[in-house]
Scaffold this active site. Structure first.
Site, PDB file in Angstrom:
ATOM      1  N   LYS A 161      57.762  37.506  26.542  1.00 59.88           N
ATOM      2  CA  LYS A 161      56.874  38.617  26.832  1.00 59.88           C
ATOM      3  C   LYS A 161      57.648  39.929  26.748  1.00 59.88           C
ATOM      4  O   LYS A 161      58.724  40.064  27.325  1.00 59.88           O
ATOM      5  CB  LYS A 161      56.251  38.446  28.224  1.00 59.88           C
ATOM      6  CG  LYS A 161      55.064  39.356  28.496  1.00 59.88           C
ATOM      7  CD  LYS A 161      54.354  38.947  29.766  1.00 59.88           C
ATOM      8  CE  LYS A 161      53.126  39.827  30.005  1.00 59.88           C
ATOM      9  NZ  LYS A 161      52.379  39.438  31.207  1.00 59.88           N
ATOM     10  N   GLU A 184      40.822  30.744  40.370  1.00 60.59           N
ATOM     11  CA  GLU A 184      40.006  31.391  41.385  1.00 60.59           C
ATOM     12  C   GLU A 184      39.230  30.395  42.231  1.00 60.59           C
ATOM     13  O   GLU A 184      39.101  30.567  43.457  1.00 60.59           O
ATOM     14  CB  GLU A 184      39.039  32.376  40.714  1.00 60.59           C
ATOM     15  CG  GLU A 184      39.706  33.553  40.029  1.00 60.59           C
ATOM     16  CD  GLU A 184      40.116  33.281  38.593  1.00 60.59           C
ATOM     17  OE1 GLU A 184      40.602  34.212  37.931  1.00 60.59           O
ATOM     18  OE2 GLU A 184      39.952  32.119  38.131  1.00 60.59           O
ATOM     19  N   ARG A 198      34.061  33.999  39.278  1.00 63.09           N
ATOM     20  CA  ARG A 198      34.448  32.685  38.769  1.00 63.09           C
ATOM     21  C   ARG A 198      34.485  31.627  39.878  1.00 63.09           C
ATOM     22  O   ARG A 198      34.542  30.436  39.598  1.00 63.09           O
ATOM     23  CB  ARG A 198      35.826  32.770  38.097  1.00 63.09           C
ATOM     24  CG  ARG A 198      35.973  33.933  37.136  1.00 63.09           C
ATOM     25  CD  ARG A 198      37.217  33.810  36.305  1.00 63.09           C
ATOM     26  NE  ARG A 198      36.965  33.026  35.117  1.00 63.09           N
ATOM     27  CZ  ARG A 198      37.909  32.529  34.333  1.00 63.09           C
ATOM     28  NH1 ARG A 198      39.182  32.711  34.644  1.00 63.09           N
ATOM     29  NH2 ARG A 198      37.614  31.845  33.259  1.00 63.09           N
TER      30      ARG A 198
END
Length: 641
Positions: A290, A385, A413
């Site tokens: 990243k 979630e 969610r």
């Protein structure tokens, strides 16, 4: 900016005209364009830098849009947009009527599936693959999943379904950079990391027959870098030893290939060409870094996950960008997230039962300092979630006091878990709902404009909407003290600059307060709309009620306002369908005190992306737009009477 190769690419077909040895230069030119454009617009930075070579290789080998490239999360698709005819509009990224920060079907035929939340790519790509099979199409479907999205349950539900379809051509690419926004958490990332390290030590001796054609041609496995900024380079096949270690995906019915260096284009192209010709469910494990190519982002991918508009030096090794964190630190008033973070630490100091939970948003939800101060009472559960809410319910059953720090858009969610696991059992879980209302550049997938509507119908739920920083702290303390489910929703960004008292005082539940006394018109305001209501009231000599609570709503105050005013105006930063204004009308209807009432909130539309103030004005919710709207409505009502 000198980008000779990139300038010649208007679509993936142009890319295919280049030789493979030209692709590394294209990658460098993409990084230069990203640096130039993102410093002008802001946006996701480190995740896009890490996906440049993988994106190039995919478009070089596959025939999009005939082949379906389905991206997960979506914040790593800027290189994809650059290669699919949108590079000349990169300076409009996340701006009103400009490019969206995520894939958007109406924006380009190459964006085959809209996304903004995680872990949807495998299921969507599987659906496309099944449809292609039924239609007799030779198209291929590829799901590119990473940035922590593989830790979510929905990804595994799709793997479970896909792995049982041996006649469906699906490739899942696990873009493994060990990060979501924060470093990945949980058993799966550790499992993958152990596998990669095992490959590094050269324990693999047997090459699987199915992968031999590809992997025999690859360079030898290189030693893992000790420094964080050095690109991880690994290549390996599967031996029986690894099958025992990484049998996870094969047990799901996928043929595994990897781990492959995600920054070596030649190797990626070679592997992808081989995999495109294979049938059945395939999984390619790709290792990326990243922030690759920009040293500051490589060394601190969390800080540079997303950046704001700011000048940046041309030198990618020494330049700096204005990160979201630095932008917040420069703000004249604390953000609501910071107010929550301070309250959480103070409440935890006073009550050892408090436990904080977040689904992979430890930075965004303001839990970094709390995690350092209370390491045994802070849980980042990853991008999960649903699990976060059920985990909180379990804690509450065992006499803990959980606080779930979550964005409004992400709480959607976990709705089933909120209803069944928390509310029906009347468990004392506090939901600290950040990013409520219009969120600006992140657009409709992140808009927090539905929570009042979807929470109001949940039994046992208390819902509070603070109007400023001090109110935020008061309502957090009040709702935490309850022995039932409760939610406090607050907006993104800074407060209005009021003094915050660092105590744990509470207010009466379900009672609003008058902020201004006026005549004829009563502005019934919720949360962030109280401040513009006060500005409007000065020009209309109107009354302003800060309702504080959406549920239970202050029926007595509403009756009083209806009896003493000719016109009522409800103001909320939530959809008007089933929102706070609907709660006002229901209460007035029950009491028999109906008066002409104007509902002002988010209209029944898909909101756009862009500057928050601009979007609010376009929807008639800025102070000046509301003033004219109310004046015109009152005039029309008076004329009709």
């Amino acid at each position: 900016m000198n980008t000779p190769l990139l300038s010649s690419i208007q679509n993936p077909n142009d890319l295919k005209q280049l030789s493979e040895n030209q692709l590394p230069q294209v990658a460098q030119e993409i990084r230069e364009l990203l640096l130039d454009s993102i410093q002008k617009t802001g946006g996701h930075f480190a995740s896009n830098l890490g996906a440049v070579e993988l994106t190039l290789a995919l478009h070089y080998v596959y025939n999009a849009p005939h082949d379906h490239l389905v991206w997960d999360v979506g914040h790593q698709t800027y290189p994809h947009k650059i290669l699919t005819g949108r590079k000349d509009r990169m300076d409009t990224m996340r701006q009103y009527q400009g490019l969206a920060g995520f894939p958007k079907r109406c924006e380009s035929e190459y964006d085959v599936f809209g996304v903004g939340h995680s872990s949807t790519s495998i299921g969507a790509a599987l659906g496309m693959a099944v449809a292609d099979k039924l239609h007799g199409s030779d198209a291929r479907s590829v799901a590119i999943i990473g940035d922590g999205a593989m830790t979510a349950g929905q990804a595994f539900e799709a793997l479970n379904n896909a792995g049982d379809m041996s006649d469906v051509n699906l490739l899942v690419i696990l873009n493994d950079n060990e990060m979501s926004i924060s470093p990945n958490v949980g058993a799966l990332p550790k499992h993958l990391a152990r596998h990669v390290m095992r490959d590094m030590r050269g324990v693999l001796h047997e090459i699987k027959t199915q992968s031999a054609k590809v992997l025999d041609k690859l360079p030898a496995v290189k030693e893992i870098a000790e420094k964080a900024e050095q690109t991880i380079k690994t290549f390996a096949s599967e031996s029986e030893h690894v099958q025992q270690s990484l049998g996870l995906f094969e047990n799901f019915g996928f043929e595994y290939t990897g781990a492959v260096d995600g920054h070596n284009i030649a190797q990626l192209v070679q592997v992808l060409r081989e995999l495109r010709g294979k049938k059945g469910p395939q999984l390619l494990h790709v290792i990326t870094k990243k922030g690759n190519g920009y040293k500051l982002a490589e060394n601190n991918p969390v800080k540079y996950h997303a950046v704001g508009k700011a000048p940046a030096a041309a030198n990618p090794d020494s330049g700096s960008l204005k990160t979201e964190a630095s932008a917040a630190q420069a703000a004249p008033a604390p953000t609501y997230t910071e107010v929550f973070a301070d309250w959480l630490a103070d409440q935890a100091q006073a009550d050892e039962r408090l436990i904080a939970i977040t689904p992979a948003m430890i930075e965004g939800s303001g839990l970094v300092a709390f995690a350092q101060q209370f390491p045994n009472r802070c849980f980042d559960v990853g991008i999960a979630e649903q699990h976060a809410v059920t985990f909180a319910a379990g804690l509450a059953c065992a006499e803990a006091k959980p606080v779930v720090a979550i964005y409004s858009t992400f709480l959607q969610r976990a709705y089933d878990q909120l209803l069944h696991d928390v509310a029906l059992q009347n468990l004392p879980v506090l939901f600290a709902i950040d990013r409520a209302g219009i969120v600006g550049a992140d657009g409709p997938t992140h808009a927090g404009v539905y929570d009042l509507s979807y929470l109001r119908c949940v039994p046992n739920m208390v819902i509070a909407a603070p109007s400023d920083e001090q109110e935020c702290r008061l309502l957090l303390s009040t709702c935490y003290a309850l022995n039932q489910p409760a939610a406090v929703r607050y907006p993104r960004g800074t407060g209005i600059g009021v003094n915050v008292v660092r105590d744990l005082a509470t207010v009466p539940v379900g009672k609003g307060i008058l902020r201004r006394q006026g005549q004829r018109i009563a502005l019934i305001a919720f949360g962030s709309m109280v401040q513009p209501a006060l500005g409007i009231a000065e020009q209309l000599n109107a009354t302003v009620a800060d309702m504080r609570f959406v549920k239970p709503i202050d029926g007595d105050l509403l009756q009083e306002l209806a009896q003493t005013h000719d016109y009522l105006v409800c103001l909320e930063e939530n959809t008007t369908q089933g929102g706070a204004g609907s709660a006002v009308l229901e209460s007035l209807a029950f009491s028999g005190c109906l008066k002409p009432t104007l509902l002002c909130g988010i209209p029944d539309i898909v909101t756009e992306h862009g500057d928050t103030a601009l979007l609010m004005d376009k929807m008639g919710l800025s102070e000046q737009a509301l003033l004219k709207r109310i004046e015109d409505w009152v005039a029309a009502q008076s004329k009709a009477a």
